[in-house]
Design an enzyme around this catalytic site. Structure first.
Site, PDB file in Angstrom:
ATOM      1  CD  GLU A 266      -2.966  -0.829  -0.033  1.00 29.64           C
ATOM      2  OE1 GLU A 266      -3.342   0.323  -0.315  1.00 29.64           O
ATOM      3  OE2 GLU A 266      -3.294  -1.830  -0.688  1.00 29.64           O
TER       4      GLU A 266
ATOM      5  CD1 TRP B  55      -2.523   3.049  -4.047  1.00 28.55           C
ATOM      6  CD2 TRP B  55      -2.156   1.668  -5.759  1.00 28.55           C
ATOM      7  NE1 TRP B  55      -3.541   3.237  -4.955  1.00 28.55           N
ATOM      8  CE2 TRP B  55      -3.346   2.406  -6.017  1.00 28.55           C
ATOM      9  CE3 TRP B  55      -1.723   0.747  -6.710  1.00 28.55           C
ATOM     10  CZ2 TRP B  55      -4.096   2.231  -7.178  1.00 28.55           C
ATOM     11  CZ3 TRP B  55      -2.484   0.570  -7.862  1.00 28.55           C
ATOM     12  CH2 TRP B  55      -3.650   1.308  -8.087  1.00 28.55           C
TER      13      TRP B  55
ATOM     14  CD1 TRP C 271     -18.815   9.746 -16.174  1.00 36.17           C
ATOM     15  CD2 TRP C 271     -16.847  10.319 -17.052  1.00 36.17           C
ATOM     16  NE1 TRP C 271     -17.923   8.736 -15.906  1.00 36.17           N
ATOM     17  CE2 TRP C 271     -16.711   9.062 -16.432  1.00 36.17           C
ATOM     18  CE3 TRP C 271     -15.736  10.895 -17.661  1.00 36.17           C
ATOM     19  CZ2 TRP C 271     -15.518   8.360 -16.407  1.00 36.17           C
ATOM     20  CZ3 TRP C 271     -14.535  10.208 -17.641  1.00 36.17           C
ATOM     21  CH2 TRP C 271     -14.431   8.950 -17.023  1.00 36.17           C
TER      22      TRP C 271
ATOM     23  CG  ASN D 178      -8.320   2.362  -0.243  1.00 34.75           C
ATOM     24  OD1 ASN D 178      -8.204   3.448  -0.801  1.00 34.75           O
ATOM     25  ND2 ASN D 178      -8.006   1.219  -0.845  1.00 34.75           N
TER      26      ASN D 178
ATOM     27  CD1 TRP E 290     -12.853  11.214 -14.660  1.00 33.73           C
ATOM     28  CD2 TRP E 290     -11.542  12.225 -13.169  1.00 33.73           C
ATOM     29  NE1 TRP E 290     -11.825  11.813 -15.350  1.00 33.73           N
ATOM     30  CE2 TRP E 290     -10.998  12.430 -14.464  1.00 33.73           C
ATOM     31  CE3 TRP E 290     -10.878  12.759 -12.070  1.00 33.73           C
ATOM     32  CZ2 TRP E 290      -9.832  13.165 -14.683  1.00 33.73           C
ATOM     33  CZ3 TRP E 290      -9.708  13.492 -12.281  1.00 33.73           C
ATOM     34  CH2 TRP E 290      -9.200  13.689 -13.574  1.00 33.73           C
TER      35      TRP E 290
END
Length: 482
Positions: A275, A278, A306, A341, A359
């Site tokens: 993580e 990441w 979108w 998360n 987004w």
């Protein structure tokens, strides 16, 4: 350059004394040191929660420095102008700082370095925010990594430098320059009444960060892999994203601690380290493809249909979609400044797929509400879920909030913890949401709203939009999973 000239240490998001290469180098120089924070346009532009949390971090770091006989000098204005004025005022030899990596910071820092050096001043930048600099990792073909798994294999195999020891003493200047009063900056003004609700959930400062890491390793790392996806399990994750975001703990400290746990046979330690890497991957991508912050990373996706901001998105922001797992997560974020998360993936999928909303609408709201706001990680996360980002395979995956709740919150504890309307005896955390939100929203713990869209309808609409992009509709319908 005279040996008695002090050095200015320009702190930005690195409020710690340990695992800090810049600070260690400055102390090793033997010069008097003047720690400075500049509230420039980039800091002023932070979202409400992040700016407030920055203020908390500054106050705590000032206390830490004071214990060493030091001060944190606060100045407001253009970074270059402030630093040049301070250098002239104090007779400083130059300025040192820890690197930042977003495009605006890079442009600012490059200009500062060039201008200071043109005046014959020291201007040095150092690593410290990341395990490895983004430009130090390359594929076998010399390009940058676009998929996480090979990136992980590449960087984890090489190992990382050990954290430098904590600074325990700093030479102070004979005369201190004047400093602004932090209270005058009103860093939490935009939080309004939400600040007092959110405050108990913050663990501010380097000491708190190290204690948080130790607590996690002692009590939870062994079950991290198994428990990290369950938002109702308290203490299953480290919570260090808040402290990492403000540099109250160094990534090499976390990595070294995680590696020790791994070598001691602790289950979950490797996933914990993954993580952390990441996060490194997010910075690697931002460095090599900075458009990830504002534009769809994959070519052709800016033409995806979108919707812009809309009433459904407003219901999403307010935690009033009628979809309990989504609303619980949105309320958790508003009350605590953070979000689990697994829940982040679900709420992002719901907004971009069930509600077909851009987004960037969600990204902006997270920027406003998160006290652990990290520009690179959040941009990558939003685009990964939306399907427009790197490593987003399958890009047409639609997370089913109901299915996710059944799998990861089967007893409903997480949803009841944050949604007063569905709990027979709402707890203080569920009720505190209504104390934190703006009064103009006129929200109260009354009847829970009906769903603004059925999950089947939202999923079908999203898959139809993907199919319209020219993809194999049959494959999408078959492979799209929750």
């Amino acid at each position: 350059m005279m040996a008695d000239q002090p050095l200015i240490l320009w702190f930005r998001r690195d409020f710690r004394l340990s695992d800090h290469p810049m600070l260690a180098a400055a102390v090793a120089s033997g010069r008097a040191l003047i720690p400075v924070f500049v509230l420039d346009a980039q800091a002023e532009a932070l979202g409400a929660a992040a700016k407030w949390r920055l203020g908390l971090g500054l106050a705590r770091f000032a206390e830490t420095l004071a214990a060493l006989g030091q001060r944190l000098i606060l100045r407001r204005g253009d970074a270059l102008e402030v630093l040049q004025a301070l250098a002239a005022e104090t007779g400083a030899a130059g300025v040192m700082w820890q690197r930042m990596y977003d495009p605006h910071a890079v442009a600012r820092d490059t200009a500062v370095k060039a201008a200071l050096r043109a005046k014959g001043l020291v201007a040095e930048s150092f690593s410290g925010a990341l395990l490895i600099e983004p430009w130090e990792v390359a594929t076998g073909q010399g390009g940058y990594y676009k998929v996480y798994s090979p990136f992980w294999r590449s960087v984890s195999a090489r190992g990382f430098a050990s954290p430098v020891p904590a600074v325990t003493a700093m030479r102070a200047p004979d005369i201190w320059p004047a400093s602004d009063d932090l209270a005058d900056w009103q860093m939490g003004a935009a939080m309004r009444r939400g600040a007092s609700v959110c405050l108990p959930y913050q663990r501010v400062g380097a000491a708190a960060a190290l204690a948080r890491l130790d607590e996690f390793i002692d009590t939870a790392v062994d079950r991290y892999k198994a428990a990290r996806d369950f938002p109702g399990v308290i203490g299953a994750t480290s919570g260090l994203s808040e402290n990492l975001a403000w540099g109250e703990i160094g990534p090499r400290t976390i990595w070294a601690t995680g590696q020790r746990a791994l070598h001691q046979g602790e289950d979950g330690a490797e996933h914990f380290c993954k993580e952390l890497v990441w996060r490194e991957f997010a910075y690697h991508l931002m460095h090599h493809s900075p458009h990830i912050l504002t534009q769809s990373w994959r070519e052709g996706w800016d033409a995806f249909p979108w919707r812009g901001d809309n009433r459904d998105a407003e219901a999403w922001r307010r935690g009033m979609t009628g979809e309990p797992f989504v609303d619980a997560a949105m309320r958790e974020m508003y009350v605590t400044g953070r979000m689990h998360n697994r829940a982040r993936m679900v709420v992002a999928s719901y907004l971009t797929k069930h509600l077909l909303t851009d987004w960037r609408i969600g990204q902006a709201w997270f920027a406003a509400c998160l006290t652990d706001w990290d520009e690179a990680a959040n941009a990558m996360g939003w685009q990964w879920v939306a399907g427009s980002g790197p490593d987003a395979a399958p890009y047409f995956r639609v997370f089913n909030p109901s299915g996710q709740a059944e799998k990861f919150d089967s007893d409903g504890a997480y949803r009841r913890r944050w949604i007063a309307e569905i709990s027979a005896k709402p707890g203080p955390e569920a009720m505190s949401y209504f104390e934190a939100v703006p009064k103009a929203w006129q929200l109260r713990a009354g009847a829970y709203p009906a769903a603004i869209v059925t999950l089947a309808e939202g999923r079908a609409r999203a898959l139809a939009a993907y199919a319209a992009r020219g993809n194999d509709a049959a494959q999408i319908d078959t492979e799209a999973r929750e």
